[in-house]
Design an enzyme around this catalytic site. Structure first.
Site, short mmCIF file in Angstrom:
data_model
loop_
_atom_site.label_atom_id
_atom_site.label_comp_id
_atom_site.label_asym_id
_atom_site.label_seq_id
_atom_site.Cartn_x
_atom_site.Cartn_y
_atom_site.Cartn_z
N GLY A 58 0.73 -1.26 -0.05
CA GLY A 58 -0.07 -0.01 0.02
C GLY A 58 1.01 1.26 -0.12
O GLY A 58 0.46 2.12 -0.68
N ASP A 106 10.38 -7.20 -1.47
CA ASP A 106 9.27 -7.99 -0.93
C ASP A 106 9.36 -9.56 -1.69
O ASP A 106 10.01 -9.65 -2.56
CB ASP A 106 8.13 -7.35 -1.99
CG ASP A 106 6.60 -7.36 -1.27
OD1 ASP A 106 6.02 -6.52 -1.03
OD2 ASP A 106 6.24 -8.53 -0.69
N ASN A 158 -5.42 -6.76 -3.25
CA ASN A 158 -3.99 -5.77 -3.04
C ASN A 158 -4.63 -4.73 -3.91
O ASN A 158 -3.87 -3.43 -3.76
CB ASN A 158 -2.80 -6.31 -3.74
CG ASN A 158 -2.36 -7.34 -2.80
OD1 ASN A 158 -1.52 -8.20 -3.40
ND2 ASN A 158 -2.52 -7.47 -1.32
N LEU A 159 -5.40 -4.90 -5.04
CA LEU A 159 -5.49 -3.75 -6.26
C LEU A 159 -6.36 -2.57 -5.77
O LEU A 159 -6.14 -1.61 -6.37
CB LEU A 159 -6.32 -4.57 -7.41
CG LEU A 159 -5.63 -5.89 -7.78
CD1 LEU A 159 -6.36 -6.42 -8.91
CD2 LEU A 159 -4.11 -5.36 -8.26
N GLN A 160 -7.06 -2.84 -4.81
CA GLN A 160 -7.94 -1.77 -4.18
C GLN A 160 -6.95 -0.51 -3.72
O GLN A 160 -7.38 0.64 -3.55
CB GLN A 160 -8.69 -2.14 -2.84
CG GLN A 160 -9.25 -0.92 -2.12
CD GLN A 160 -8.62 -1.16 -0.68
OE1 GLN A 160 -7.54 -1.61 -0.71
NE2 GLN A 160 -8.80 -0.33 0.42
N ARG A 161 -5.54 -0.72 -3.43
CA ARG A 161 -4.74 0.33 -2.90
C ARG A 161 -3.34 0.37 -3.47
O ARG A 161 -2.48 1.11 -3.50
CB ARG A 161 -4.57 0.42 -1.41
CG ARG A 161 -3.84 -0.87 -0.89
CD ARG A 161 -4.46 -1.05 0.61
NE ARG A 161 -3.93 -2.57 0.99
CZ ARG A 161 -4.37 -3.61 0.55
NH1 ARG A 161 -5.47 -3.96 -0.10
NH2 ARG A 161 -4.05 -4.64 1.06
N LYS A 203 5.35 -9.53 -6.46
CA LYS A 203 5.50 -8.17 -6.62
C LYS A 203 6.65 -7.35 -6.96
O LYS A 203 6.51 -6.33 -7.58
CB LYS A 203 5.10 -7.59 -4.99
CG LYS A 203 3.60 -7.96 -4.54
CD LYS A 203 3.38 -7.33 -3.10
CE LYS A 203 1.78 -7.74 -2.89
NZ LYS A 203 1.37 -7.05 -1.60
N ASN A 222 3.97 -4.94 9.44
CA ASN A 222 3.94 -5.78 10.65
C ASN A 222 5.35 -5.29 11.45
O ASN A 222 5.97 -4.63 11.06
CB ASN A 222 4.31 -7.23 10.23
CG ASN A 222 5.55 -7.50 9.59
OD1 ASN A 222 6.66 -7.64 10.04
ND2 ASN A 222 5.69 -7.34 8.12
N CYS A 226 -4.26 -3.72 8.68
CA CYS A 226 -5.15 -3.35 7.79
C CYS A 226 -5.88 -4.77 6.89
O CYS A 226 -6.93 -4.73 6.34
CB CYS A 226 -4.55 -2.84 6.52
SG CYS A 226 -3.78 -1.18 7.05
N CYS A 239 -11.46 -16.73 13.93
CA CYS A 239 -11.40 -15.63 13.37
C CYS A 239 -10.72 -15.63 12.14
O CYS A 239 -10.90 -16.48 11.46
CB CYS A 239 -10.44 -14.69 14.51
SG CYS A 239 -8.91 -15.19 14.80
#
Ligand SMILES: [Zn+2]
Length: 418
Positions: A59, A80, A88-91, A104, A149, A206, A376
């Protein structure tokens, strides 16, 4: 040119010597920089000579890589070890739809080359750890940290302090972001301010809490601005200041932060003189705050100590089948937030938020006399819920090892992950 900042402001000499010259092509491309008195041809030559390492092509790394490339930073390293995922593509705008499944670093290097073929990209297809961080970072002038992280944040900080390099740090969560420049010798390091990592699973990432995509551009671009300022030696860097941004209020505040003389790394009597085991330091056997399933055997041991058991995704599937046939009774409880449940959930699970377990109100919502399975995303938060139930006297509590991620991986790969 020397600009003396206002009283109390920070001035640091340029990090990078100028390259010998700019070509005609470079003068044309970077004309709008060269026109700026604080950059000029000399500053652009410094950018050309600069080596910047971007940790994480995610991001924050995405806008950072695009703008570092456009600005003409001569050598851009990108670290990376991940591949591009549809979520991932949203940001992560350095990657496109066609890049899903590609490394990446490969996707990022290709995009950077298309933005500016005059800059050189160095791919580091690896996960930074104590064994390689010094060797990777040593070759760069400044590090732009876009990791998500805590082990990597402390690792990058410690390596930069030990190597005497500044690092431009950014952090995002939901609608909020933070930026600072850590530069021991000129101001605090990350450890001076964030002395202890949070307990594993206590701070949502996130990956579990979500993030406004465009917030990455706001924070990542501030990181690039700070990086450029350090390289050319202009302005007041965010050394000793923490920039705090709230995109819902659209506010930007700066807090003064100071070096801690007792800092174990950059303080008066340092006790950390080499890189340590950052997973252990952060209490993790894996990057659990990112929602990556933890080591199953370790989870089992921890669970047994806390008074609950573990079930695998396949065991849960069998249990649900038996419940469907009326041969078995148990309660499956998902402790995640509503948004997470809307992305993916296990059929037959009932939602009770983790906060209700912490507040003690969940217990009264569970039927007596039948086993409870909690779940969860990755098994970390549900382990907390299971431990709370066990401490409240509830027996026959089980945690779904690896959470819904394990369910998708082992039972129903057609479902989305996040
Ligand atoms: Zn420090």
């Amino acid at each position: 040119m020397v600009r003396v900042g206002n009283l109390g402001h920070m001035t640091i000499p340029p990090l990078v010597d100028p390259a010998p010259d700019l070509t005609t092509e470079e003068r044309a491309r970077y004309a709008r920089h060269i026109l700026l008195p604080d950059i000029g041809a000399e500053g652009q030559r410094r950018l050309k000579n600069a080596r910047v390492l971007v940790v994480g092509a995610g991001g924050l790394g995405s806008p950072a890589l695009l703008y570092l490339a456009a600005a003409g930073v001569g050598t851009i390293g990108v670290v990376d070890d991940d591949v591009v995922d549809a979520s991932n593509l949203q940001r992560q705008v350095v990657h496109g739809t066609g890049d899903v499944g590609r490394p990446k670093t490969e996707s990022a290097a290709e995009t950077v080359a298309s933005v500016n073929p005059l800059v050189h990209v160095v791919r580091h297809d690896l996960r930074l750890d104590s064994s390689n961080a010094l060797d990777v970072i040593r070759d760069y002038d400044v590090v732009l940290d876009g990791t998500d992280n805590f082990p990597t944040r402390y690792l990058v900080n410690d390596a930069c302090v030990l190597l005497g390099k500044p690092h431009v740090w950014g952090s995002i969560y939901r609608f909020d972001g933070q930026v600072s420049v850590w530069f021991a010798g000129h101001g605090p390091c990350y450890r001076c301010v964030f002395t202890e990592p949070p307990p594993p699973g206590s701070v949502p990432s996130c990956a579990t809490g979500g993030v406004l995509g465009v917030l990455c551009a706001a924070i990542g671009s501030v990181q690039v601005a700070e990086t450029i300022k350090l390289i050319v030696g202009q302005g007041d860097p965010l050394v000793g200041r923490l920039l705090v941004h709230d995109s819902l209020r659209q506010s930007w505040d700066t807090l003064r932060i100071a070096r801690n003389p007792a800092c174990p790394l950059c303080g008066d009597h340092p006790t950390i003189t080499e890189l340590v085991d950052y997973e252990a330091f952060c209490g993790l056997t894996d990057t659990a705050t990112d929602g990556v399933p933890g080591t199953e055997s370790a989870a089992g041991v921890a669970g047994a100590q806390a008074g609950f058991g573990e079930v695998s995704a396949q065991q849960l599937a069998d249990m649900l089948d038996a419940r469907e046939r009326g041969e078995r009774a148990f309660e499956l409880v998902d402790v995640r937030d509503d948004g997470e449940l809307q992305v993916v959930s296990v059929p037959g699970a009932r939602a009770i938020h983790l906060e209700e377990f912490r507040a003690g109100t969940a217990l009264g919502k569970l039927p007596d006399g039948i086993p409870v399975v909690v779940m969860c995303k990755s098994g970390v938060r549900s382990a907390e819920a299971a431990g709370l139930l066990a401490r409240a006297g509830r027996s026959d509590v089980h945690n779904l090892t690896g959470g819904v991620l394990a369910w998708v991986r082992d039972v129903d790969p057609s479902l989305p992950v996040y």
